[in-house]
Every structure is written in C-alpha cells, then in structure tokens.
Design a protein around this motif. Structure first.
Motif, PDB file in Angstrom:
ATOM      1  N   ARG A 442      18.015  79.515  66.084  1.00 39.79           N
ATOM      2  CA  ARG A 442      17.941  81.129  65.747  1.00 39.79           C
ATOM      3  C   ARG A 442      17.823  81.536  67.083  1.00 39.79           C
ATOM      4  O   ARG A 442      16.714  81.106  67.668  1.00 39.79           O
ATOM      5  N   VAL A 537      24.568  81.267  63.608  1.00 42.50           N
ATOM      6  CA  VAL A 537      23.312  81.733  62.890  1.00 42.50           C
ATOM      7  C   VAL A 537      22.823  82.902  63.826  1.00 42.50           C
ATOM      8  O   VAL A 537      22.794  83.027  65.102  1.00 42.50           O
ATOM      9  N   SER A 539      20.312  86.208  65.288  1.00 40.09           N
ATOM     10  CA  SER A 539      18.918  86.694  65.611  1.00 40.09           C
ATOM     11  C   SER A 539      18.595  87.665  64.613  1.00 40.09           C
ATOM     12  O   SER A 539      19.464  88.484  63.664  1.00 40.09           O
TER      13      SER A 539
END
Length: 547
Positions: A442, A537, A539
């Motif tokens: 991430r 994915v 942030s």
C-alpha cells in the motif's frame, strides 16, 4: 545528463522485473463492515464529504421530530411546516470521520429530495426541496472553529422551485441545476439573469405522470458539454447555446432508470495518460416500467439486473449491456480510488417510494471496468446486516472506506410494527483493498503539492511503499467528492493523471512528477482527493485544490 538517464532506465527495468510478480487483481476477501453508530438521530437522505474530513448529512424537516435534539434549547419555528410548526430537534448533522463524533446542525426550511454541489472554494451549495424550501439555496462552509459552523439560508434564491433536481459543477465554477418535478428546464447558480432555459427533452421523457425522469443523471464531458440521461433516453447538451448536439440510442430493454424506477450512473474514470480521452457512461439497475403502479397494488416486480455502457463520443455510439449478478433498484454507484465501481444498498423487488420496496439487497458488488479479459468484472462482496433502501445514501471517504447510512421507506420515522423500520444507524464498508494483507504494497503519501494548476502543469507528490514499483503498476488519481442522494452521486468524477517521472529519493521512498489536469472540462476547479494506487491498492487520500 546521459548518466542520469541511464540510471533512471536501469532503475525502472530493475523494478519491473521484481514487480511483474505482483498480481493485477487482488483477493482481500469480500470486504468488511463496521457499525459506527447505532443511531445518529436522523436518517441520511443526503450526504456530502467536505474538504476538512467532515461529512454533512441531512434529512427532511416536514415529517415531525427526529431523534436528536438541537443544542442550547434552540427550536425551529416554521408556520409553513405541514407536521410540526415548532420543532426542537435536528434534521442535519456534521460528522467527523477522524473522531467518529457528530453534532446537530440547524436547517430552517424543508430539504426533502433536494440537490447539491460544492463550489471551487469548498462551500456546499444546497438547492431546493419541498414546500417552503423549494426555491431556497442553503450553504455550508467548512471553518476552523467547527463549533460555530452551521447552515446559512438564502430564501427565494432559485428562479424556479426545484424538487428532485440534479446539480453539476461546470468548468467555470458555476453550477447547473436541471429539472425537478414539473420543471422541464434548467438554471444556473450563480445566475446573472432571472431566466430559466426550457429543455424539451425533459417533457419528452416524462412518463405519463409516473415521471421516471426525476433526478436525471448528469455528467460533464471532456469537451465541456453535458450528458443527460432521463428515463430510457439520453442527449448531449451544449448548455451555453441551449442546443442538443446529439441524441443517443435508447438504452436496450426500454425500462426506465430514473426516479422512481431508481437506478444509478457513473462517468467511468477519465485517463489523462491516453492521447485521446474516450469518456464512457455506465448506467446500472432500475425498475421495469410497470413497477411503480404494480407496487402500489401490492405486486412487487423484480428489479433490473443489467448495466449499460455508452462511449458517448463515438461517431455511432451504441450501448453495450452486461448482467449484474444481483438485480437492484435504489443502488448507489461509487467510483473507488482504484477505478473499480462499487454498487451498494437497494432492493431486489419494487421501486422507490413510500412502502414500495421489498427484498433488500445487502450485498455490495464491485465491477472492474478493465479491458483486460483476464480481470474479473462483477464480484459479490460481504453483506451488511442492515437493509438500506429508500432514502439511504453512501459516499467515499478519505481513507478509502464507504460511509453508509439512512433508510426510511415510510412517510414518517417508523420503528415498530413495520417490515423495514426506519434506520438511524451509521456504518462503514471497507472494500477488499483495505485488507491487511495488502499493507506491504500500500502506498503512503508523505507530501503533495496542495494546489494543482491546469494545462499539464507539473506537481510532485512524494510517497512511500514497502515494495518495488513500476510505472505500469502505479497510477495517481483525483476524485471529486460527490453529493449523494436517491442513489445518484452528483458531481462524482475520477481522473487518472499522467505520471511523467519517477525518482528514487531513499530506500522505499520515491518522488513522482505528475501532470495536472489538462483542462477545467476534464476536472472542474475545486477540492479533490488525490490517491496513489499500486497494483489496484490505493493509499489514503490527500486533499488537493485544482485552480
């Protein structure tokens, strides 16, 4: 200079070898639900995320007391109210997503089935409603001293009454307000004249008194024109010249998709890294044409299970249809930071309206609009334990969760002796990308330029991630927070920005040089959430202002 370029190429090649093992798709289970509040005192008919991570939520004022008192003995005195002329309860709250706290706000006139949009300065402009609120404009501006922030009301500021209208922010920062019950026209805010503009398309899509064209779907296209979908039909409107540029084919099946046959719609993410941007509209769910009449007679027809996609700038555009795994009416469509589309809330049988929906659909589905046939399309997610049907809403939050609240299929608040009680709870849904198994890939944004210019002006977010990266597994997106009500997220917009450089700053820390949006037609001025996405994915989002 040559040595630097060779280093950069070597850097990218090395990381591409390592990251080729990162799957383009993720599992992450089916997402998780969390109950945030058993009751927030009101049913969340309308929701808007603000630039200070607060969410403004409101209901209607003309159905009697809510379950939340106004502070300091304040009461709303309204002789036009059809139920309660003196009301000491709140019909709006301000929710803080960071502290999970909320406080009551004061609204004077009726906001039932109204609309809204956020100005470039971050002020929410809320328009219309019912009864004494149908021509009012209300504003809410985030402020530092949150205790004193509240609604400001401007009576009789709309030219026409607006009930079930739709708003869209324009490239010049104005708001266009389209339609509403028995309003076959549009107007602007702010307006330089007292003129409303007739739109014959809205009379043509009025379905013999059943409407099916209320809360029309509006989407601003990259050429600056406005896509409008109502009932089964859609047009491309030059609102500056009041000229219909194009009439699109009817959506296949000829079943209505707008209120009360309430489906939903999104403009799929716009990609600035492409030499030519091809805007595409997606419309999902709804109810067959006879559903409203049949439901009033106790016969609840199965909702529509199809989605249609339309490439609006094609020379000969046509709808491409796909089948959802679950039929759904009153479902909210939300663009997720990784470009997926979440469809959440709603019912399998019936239509929108008092007592007219049955069989709640508690399982969200996620759709991946990928051109890669190896990627999944629709996936069924974990169910909520709470029905969310008529007068519920859902929005994307800064951290990537979905805030879900509301559901009141009754004329008044009703908690007993009904099949689907009024729901005052608030919960969040965490999509699979928030699963802990993805924490190691991430991205984490360390800093970002808070102001972004137009015309490809460069800016530089810095982020940290615990894996090796490649540009083909990496993207930067901006998302415009939307005004959500009645299963449509007004002003919802996502733009994938062009990455023009990646620089290693220290182990696991990289600088990205990113081009701002090319035009205000691509991304109207205002506040956006910026996300860095690695291998699907995202942030946590960071607030930026485009101006």
């Amino acid at each position: 200079m040559i040595d630097f370029l060779l280093f950069l190429l070597s850097f990218l090649h090395f990381f591409s070898v390592v990251t080729s093992q990162v799957r383009s798709s993720y599992s992450g289970g089916s997402g998780e639900w969390q109950l945030l509040h058993q009751s927030v005192g009101i049913s969340a008919m309308h929701m808007q995320l603000l630039r200070n991570d607060k969410v403004i939520i409101f209901d209607r004022t003309d159905f009697g007391p809510s379950n939340l008192s106004l502070p300091d003995g304040i009461c709303r005195v309204d002789n036009s109210d059809t139920v309660l002329q003196t009301d000491c309860t709140a019909h709006s709250i301000l929710y803080d997503i960071n502290t999970n706290a909320f406080r009551p706000l004061m609204i004077q006139t009726d906001t039932w089935c109204s609309s809204g949009a956020v100005l470039p300065n971050g002020t929410l402009v809320q328009t219309g409603g019912f009864n004494d609120g149908d021509r009012n404009i209300r504003s809410f501006t985030p402020c530092r001293d949150d205790e004193y922030c509240d609604w400001i009301e401007f009576p009789w500021s709309l030219i026409q009454r607006r009930w079930y209208a739709t708003n869209q922010v324009l490239p010049d920062g104005r708001i266009i307000i389209v339609g509403g019950r028995r309003q076959f026209n549009y107007e602007f805010y702010p307006s330089s004249s007292s003129e409303v503009i007739w739109l014959n398309f809205l009379t043509e899509t009025n379905d013999q008194g059943m409407e099916n064209n209320l809360y029309p779907f509006l989407h601003l296209l990259p050429d600056g024109n406005l896509f409008i979908f109502a009932n089964t039909r859609s047009i491309l409107l030059d609102y500056n010249q009041n000229r219909v540029i194009k009439v699109f084919p009817r959506i296949p099946g000829d079943d209505p998709r707008n209120y009360p046959s309430t489906g939903s719609s999104v403009l799929l993410p716009l990609d600035e890294s492409n030499s030519v941007i091809e805007p595409e509209i997606m419309v999902c769910g709804g109810a067959p044409r006879a559903s409203f009449t049949q439901a009033t007679q106790g016969n609840f027809i199965r909702a529509i299970s199809t989605c249609g996609r339309l490439k609006v700038l094609d020379p000969n555009p046509s709808w491409t249809m796909e089948d959802m795994p679950l039929a759904r009416v009153m479902g909210d469509m939300i663009l997720l930071p990784n470009g997926d589309v979440l469809i959440i809330n709603g019912a399998e049988l019936g239509t929108a309206g008092w007592e007219l929906g049955r069989s709640p659909v508690t399982q969200p589905i996620i759709y991946r609009p990928s051109t890669d046939v190896s990627d999944w399309r629709f996936a069924i997610m974990s169910p909520s334990t709470r029905p969310r049907m008529y007068h519920s809403s859902a929005i994307l939050l800064t951290d990537g969760r979905i805030l879900v609240s509301g559901s009141n299929p009754h004329v008044n608040y009703n908690f007993t002796n009904v099949e689907y009680p009024t729901d005052l709870s608030m919960e969040s849904y965490s999509p699979p990308y928030l699963s802990p198994e993805y924490d190691q890939i991430r991205p984490r944004i360390l800093s970002v330029d808070e102001k972004i210019g137009y015309g490809g002006k460069l800016f530089s977010p810095t982020f940290q991630v615990q894996v090796y990266l490649t540009t083909n597994a990496l993207s930067v997106s901006i998302v415009a927070p939307s005004f959500a009500t009645h299963s449509f997220s007004m002003n919802q917009r996502m733009v994938s920005l062009k990455i023009v450089g990646v620089t290693g700053l220290s182990p696991y820390t990289y600088g990205l040089t990113v081009a701002g949006p090319s035009t205000a037609e691509i991304a109207p001025p205002g506040y956006y959430l910026l996300f860095v996405v690695h291998a699907h994915v995202p942030s946590q989002g960071m607030w930026v202002k485009i101006e």
